[in-house]
Design an enzyme around this catalytic site. Structure first.
Site, mmCIF file in Angstrom:
data_model
loop_
_atom_site.group_PDB
_atom_site.id
_atom_site.type_symbol
_atom_site.label_atom_id
_atom_site.label_comp_id
_atom_site.label_asym_id
_atom_site.label_seq_id
_atom_site.Cartn_x
_atom_site.Cartn_y
_atom_site.Cartn_z
ATOM 1 N N SER A 37 0.793 -1.234 0.000
ATOM 2 C CA SER A 37 0.000 0.000 0.000
ATOM 3 C C SER A 37 0.821 1.278 0.000
ATOM 4 C CB SER A 37 -0.955 0.007 1.200
ATOM 5 O OG SER A 37 -0.244 -0.204 2.409
ATOM 6 N N ASP A 252 -2.976 6.094 11.195
ATOM 7 C CA ASP A 252 -2.873 4.659 11.462
ATOM 8 C C ASP A 252 -1.448 4.215 11.774
ATOM 9 O OD1 ASP A 252 -1.628 4.766 8.982
ATOM 10 O OD2 ASP A 252 -3.192 3.631 7.933
ATOM 11 N N HIS A 255 0.779 3.974 7.301
ATOM 12 C CA HIS A 255 1.025 4.626 6.015
ATOM 13 C C HIS A 255 1.631 6.013 6.240
ATOM 14 C CE1 HIS A 255 -2.361 1.805 5.198
ATOM 15 N NE2 HIS A 255 -1.587 1.524 4.155
#
Length: 645
Positions: A37, A252, A255
């Protein structure tokens, strides 16, 4: 005969090989980007991320209807690079930094395949199929875009890219989903070696760059994986690890945020350039090839400017998570090194004066290394981007210098003390019997009485013109005008009515308090023939409002980018323009000026006034907008016409 036949075949083969080779551009550097990601791009991109040098291209690995991209075709590499609904990725600012530091004839292209949440096994040829069988439901649609074979799609696109350029490196960001797995480097090695084999590449020609995950210094959820990532160069010879130290992240802690991606991308580029033998400029290099901004605090090396008017900033803030420079609304993310120093280089800036701020973890503050100025309704940092010799008129010269002083006075109108700034010419103290004409000079919205003497350098302009005999010696008075705080209409009120009230209190104060105080305190001529008023932007509107309703007190009028809109000139100001002959006799000189790059309606106003036979002088500052350089030039043009009747 057989020998001749095979010779022809050989020559034909060489010919077509030559044709194919000629289509490949050796100066088109291709980089393969893969991972999960953080390589895919998780942070929303911003408008600045959609503007890109055409030398930086992306080969679309999927169809993207939002951007009109077709799989297997090259496009300018504006975000998002991966797929629809993805965000900013390190590849964005990797490519931008590469083209910025490579010769102009070199282009950079990226081939980008990444799947959020995937393990490295997804890119292992012998593990991919089994891995997909256990893939979570949310990943299935992403996999489907790559025909359930991301590795195969990467190779397919890379082979297309090889027809146009030369693969120069591989960028990997992955590891969060393999956190704690000590055999991860070996798995990465298998992916790397498969790519080399399938694309007929040599390891010594194609380095692998792997980025660390969100660092422990930002509470990275998978930060322990960095110790494993850091061992990768022990397993892969031509490999470098890109540090994530100091990079800001999303809530979070898994990221990076947009600023983190931009800096991480630049770090990838710095590592790749280093492997190519290209060193990014050191602080010493920057200092050697740039000059201090004249607006710096005394003794401060930064900010600096190069020959292309790019600004360089350097700030020490080891505990800050994110630092940006905001120049006139454009934000530049600063890059933090391992020692706590943040640096950035801007785009070329237009000449003149620019307000700027530092954004420290999103909070706007002034730069401790810059002189501060009151602007934008607060104290602000400023950087002066110098003109050439044509700007000497506002620079300090070896001539007699006047004085700029601060005067405190009491306003009976407002029942409070106020402050104004007053310029007196160099000769004022020498001849104690001589009287002087007065120019009342107003700033714009969100600025105060110090604006003309700090941002505008009016004292230098006056000193230089008086010394050259261009203008007569005069006193200049500058007051806040009650517009220090920007226009804010009261809730529930008519906006147009509120706008007309904004700063209107200054008119009564000026007539009843300011002018009498100045005439009492200084040796002035007190008649209208020796009194002028001019103002920039909202100060231009105030000038019109005050002078045109008090022509018994003023005979010289100037508006610099004046905020003068929607006038019915035949009826405005009690019909003062209706009788041109009377107006022209009363007003000895009226001046309107603006910059060619702004749209304040000044030219149309001049046209309308001239159609009524009103005498008005018009000046356009070439190449400038609604800015202090425009207003310095306007003042320079206005002054020689004052008090010479």
């Amino acid at each position: 005969m057989k020998k001749t036949f095979f010779s022809v075949l050989l020559l034909a083969g060489l010919f077509f090989t030559s044709l194919a080779a000629s289509a490949q551009d050796a100066n088109f550097y291709i980089y393969l980007c893969l991972g999960q990601s953080n390589m895919e791009g998780n942070a929303p991109y911003e408008p600045q991320d959609t503007l890109v040098n055409p030398r930086f291209q992306v080969l679309s690995a999927v169809d993207n209807k939002d951007l009109g991209r077709v799989k297997g075709k090259w496009y300018p590499a504006r975000a998002p690079l991966c797929r629809e609904h993805t965000g900013l990725t390190p590849a964005d600012y990797f490519g931008r930094t590469m083209v910025e530091n490579l010769p102009e004839n070199v282009r950079v292209g990226v081939v980008h395949v990444a799947i959020g949440g995937c393990k490295i096994e997804l890119f292992q040829k012998d593990k991919c199929e089994e891995y997909i069988k256990t893939a979570p439901d949310w990943m299935l649609n992403m996999l489907k875009e790559y025909d359930n074979d991301p590795y195969g799609r990467l190779v397919e696109m890379a082979k297309i890219a090889q027809k146009d350029g030369v693969i120069k490196g591989i960028l990997l960001h992955q590891g969060e989903s393999n956190t704690g797995e000590k055999d991860w480097p070996e798995k990465v090695k298998s992916v790397y070696e498969s790519l080399l084999a399938d694309l007929n590449l040599k390891a010594e020609d194609v380095p692998l760059l792997a980025g660390e995950v969100v660092n422990a210094d930002h509470g990275g959820t998978c930060a322990v994986m960095n110790d494993i990532i850091d061992t990768l160069p022990q397993v892969i010879k031509n490999c470098a690890v890109v540090s994530s130290k100091g990079l800001s992240c999303a809530a979070d802690h898994l990221h990076f945020d947009a600023a983190g991606y931009r800096i991480l991308g630049r770090r990838y580029a710095a590592a790749m350039l280093n492997m190519m033998g290209i060193k990014l400029p050191t602080t010493e290099d920057v200092i050697k090839n740039t000059v201090e901004a004249s607006s710096n605090m005394h003794g401060c090396d930064f900010p600096r400017l190069d020959k292309e008017n790019r600004a360089y900033f350097r700030i020490y803030a080891p505990d800050v998570k994110r630092l940006q420079v905001d120049i006139c609304g454009k934000k530049y993310d600063m890059d933090k090194d391992e020692f706590g120093w943040w640096t950035v280089k801007t785009d070329p800036l237009v000449v003149g004066f620019h307000y700027y701020f530092l954004l420290v973890d999103g909070f706007s503050v002034i730069d401790p290394m810059s002189t501060t100025y009151f602007g934008c309704s607060r104290m602000a940092s400023g950087i002066e981007v110098p003109e050439g010799k044509e700007g000497d008129y506002y620079r300090t010269q070896n001539v007699p210098h006047g004085q700029v002083r601060t005067c405190t006075y009491y306003s009976e109108t407002q029942k409070r003390f106020r402050r104004c700034v007053v310029y007196t010419p160099a000769e004022y103290e020498k001849n104690t019997k001589k009287r002087y004409p007065v120019l009342y000079l107003q700033h714009g919205m969100g600025e105060d009485e110090t604006g003309w003497s700090t941002q505008g350098y009016m004292y230098n302009i006056l000193d230089n013109q008086i010394a050259e005999g261009k203008c007569v010696p005069m006193i200049v008075v500058m007051e806040s005008g009650d517009v220090e705080v920007g226009f804010r209409p009261r809730p529930g009120k008519d906006v147009n009515e509120e706008r007309n009230l904004y700063g209107a209190s200054f008119a009564t104060l000026m007539i009843n308090d300011l002018i009498p105080m100045v005439d009492k305190t200084f040796r002035t001529y007190t008649d209208r023939d020796h009194r002028a008023m001019a103002g920039l932007s909202w100060g231009g509107k105030q000038t019109f409002d005050i002078t045109l309703t008090n022509l018994d007190k003023f005979s010289y009028i100037g508006g610099f980018s004046g905020a003068i809109f929607g006038l019915d000139v035949k009826t405005a100001f009690n019909g003062v323009f209706a009788d041109a002959d009377t107006f022209n006799k009363k007003v000895h000189y009226m001046f309107l000026g603006c910059g060619t790059e702004e749209n304040m309606g000044t030219a149309q106003l001049v046209k309308t006034l001239r159609e009524l036979n009103i005498h008005v002088d018009f000046y356009e500052s070439q190449g400038t907008a609604h800015e202090w350089l425009t207003w310095r030039r306007c003042l320079n043009e206005f002054l020689p016409h004052l008090f010479k009747k």
